[in-house]
Design an enzyme around this catalytic site. Sequence first.
Site, PDB file in Angstrom:
ATOM      1  N   GLU A 106       0.835  -1.195   0.000  1.00 53.56           N
ATOM      2  CA  GLU A 106       0.000   0.000   0.000  1.00 53.56           C
ATOM      3  C   GLU A 106       0.875   1.252   0.000  1.00 53.56           C
ATOM      4  O   GLU A 106       1.689   1.456   0.888  1.00 53.56           O
ATOM      5  CB  GLU A 106      -0.885  -0.019   1.251  1.00 53.56           C
ATOM      6  CG  GLU A 106      -1.583   1.288   1.538  1.00 53.56           C
ATOM      7  CD  GLU A 106      -2.273   1.273   2.903  1.00 53.56           C
ATOM      8  OE1 GLU A 106      -2.191   0.260   3.611  1.00 53.56           O
ATOM      9  OE2 GLU A 106      -2.893   2.289   3.252  1.00 53.56           O
ATOM     10  N   ASP A 112      -3.774   0.162   9.956  1.00 59.67           N
ATOM     11  CA  ASP A 112      -4.837   1.091  10.343  1.00 59.67           C
ATOM     12  C   ASP A 112      -6.107   0.775   9.543  1.00 59.67           C
ATOM     13  O   ASP A 112      -6.141  -0.186   8.782  1.00 59.67           O
ATOM     14  CB  ASP A 112      -4.399   2.544  10.137  1.00 59.67           C
ATOM     15  CG  ASP A 112      -4.029   2.822   8.680  1.00 59.67           C
ATOM     16  OD1 ASP A 112      -4.276   1.958   7.812  1.00 59.67           O
ATOM     17  OD2 ASP A 112      -3.484   3.911   8.403  1.00 59.67           O
ATOM     18  N   ASP A 114      -7.554   2.283   7.004  1.00 54.48           N
ATOM     19  CA  ASP A 114      -7.373   2.308   5.545  1.00 54.48           C
ATOM     20  C   ASP A 114      -6.673   1.059   5.049  1.00 54.48           C
ATOM     21  O   ASP A 114      -7.042   0.487   4.024  1.00 54.48           O
ATOM     22  CB  ASP A 114      -6.546   3.532   5.131  1.00 54.48           C
ATOM     23  CG  ASP A 114      -7.424   4.771   4.993  1.00 54.48           C
ATOM     24  OD1 ASP A 114      -8.667   4.605   5.026  1.00 54.48           O
ATOM     25  OD2 ASP A 114      -6.865   5.870   4.870  1.00 54.48           O
TER      26      ASP A 114
END
Length: 643
Positions: A428, A504, A506
Amino acid sequence: MLETGTQTPSSYAATNIQVLDGIEHVRLRPAMYIGDVHSRGLHHLVYEIVDNSIDETLGGYNDYIFVALNPDGSVTVIDRGRGIPVDMHPEKKKSALELVMTLIGAGGKFDKGAYKVSGGLHGVGASVVNALSEWCEVEVYRDGRAYFQRYERGVPQGDVRDIGPSDQRGTKTTFKPDHLIFKATEFRKDIIIDRMRELAFLNKTLSITVQDSEGNEEIFHYEGGLKEFVQFTDQSRIKLLKEPVYIYGERESTIVELALQYNDSYQENVFSYVNNINTHEGGTHVTGFRKALTRTLNAYAQKNDLLKNLKITLTGDDFKEGLTAVISVKVAEPQFEGQTKTKLGNSETQSIVESIVNEQLAEFIESNPNVLKLIIEKVKGAAMSREAARKAKELTRRKSVLESSGLPGKLADCSINDPEHCELYIVEGDSAGGSAKQGRDRSFQAILPLKGKILNVEKARLHKMLENEEIKTIILALGTSFGEEEFSPEKLRYGKIIIMTDADVDGAHIRTLLLTFFFRYMRSLIEAGKVFIAQPPLYLVKSGKDQQYAWDDDERNTIIESMKKMQKGKATVHIQRYKGLGEMNPEQLWSTTMDPAHRSLLQVSVENAMEADLVFSTLMGDKVEPRRDFIEKNARYVRRLDV
Ligand code: 0RA
């Protein structure tokens, strides 16, 4: 063989040797009987015992099963069937109960009626469970009496005893899996519940109670059977029909049961069962169903002039979009085929299912013309979008995505070519991607950074997905191509696909989006055990020169305690909470999360396709309420996100 008075190994002694040989073999090669000695095999023990009670149910003798996970790690299964026979076997000079519990393969010697299950690993019998248990106790309630026998590691600890009068009927089995055999000995309530719920859906006369080790009980009983199964599966989706269509029929001793519904998604969900066993790979029953569905709906649509403005003909695929169906057949002698022995092969079953569905669906449509209209509208939508996608594809799109031989520019590939040993990290964000590129072992680790969120495939049609940059990039990097016909798992360029996202919300979302994509469109990669989730640490705990990583709060606290004790309470301990991968430098990322010698990966598995479907449709679908409920209920478990 001639019986003579001097023959020494009496048949009694002979059975004993047979028994001990059998038990020894099961204990030596448990995987041959139950698949593995990890969590899957452990839970299989419960299913084996429950299957016997289900057989009594299929025979019409039982309507109740009780499963308890006991505090001492043992499991109790009770039914109200006829009770395992206890009378003496005339030749073997042993109680039938003892033979059932100790002779490997003895279960099949009794006539349990026409629907004795004989597939794959199933049906190995109570004797295998017994042999793999530290101890096992069986009580049988028959003819006004109760009988008892105890076994340790498969060996009877005394004869079957009459322990007094009883006004009950049935069988009670309690067993404690042997820790010498099993690597995992803790039963998971959610896994047991998934299977018991499924069994209750599939056998509507049955009521199953599950009790956990704290004494909490849940009862599974569904008078609507498969109809309720479909409603349960679609609970997070917007439905097209008020009620699922329900079909039931019997022919040539085959029982066919089916429920179907259409929803506003683009996915198809067909769950199929043969004698209560999930046929993951489908088979003749599913083929028969699909043919009949397409044929009957098409014929009635023509007849009612519902296709007049459509310039293309409907294909079988058009009937799949948004379809949820459960088909369950009971077959006397099922032939299981396929890689995992979960594909039905009986050719007669196809024509039986086909003709029953043809007839009953026709009848249903005759009396519910509105349902036909609703379904055909949906199917026409699918056909038109298929046509649009085909045209778009012709306009080079497909070529550039799937047939271009180049790799995506963002991919930092590894240098060796052997897919077995190569790993792809899907990371990510560009900054974490940068750290991963620097930290990796470039010989076998490839890095693919993703920009932002990938498309939610739960809400998109196939051709939409091919317009999404992130999805295109992933498909190109994997090398497998994509789509129902084009997907070629054997071309996969990596042995491990590792999803690495921030710790987290996200990160969790991106991980779920990626898993949804793999689950819906490349499920065989998950089934082959090739998809993993990286586990970056949550904390860095420092005290002076000493620094240690922690993966959860407990571990963090233990480290803090131990640091204080070494340094006799005078230490100042500094704790850093990692929110993003980007907060780690390349060396840290390598040593904690990417180095095969130290990292820990979660392997993604589909224990239960139905349950996984529910998770994804709930998390990624349109309805907000069920999602909120789900997240609230499961918030405690998010650390262990195994699909
Ligand atoms: C063989 C024959 C009969 C019952 C059973 C097996 C039986 C086995 C199990 C295992 C768990 N629960 C069970 N319930 C029944 C029928 C014997 C008769 O005719 O009464």
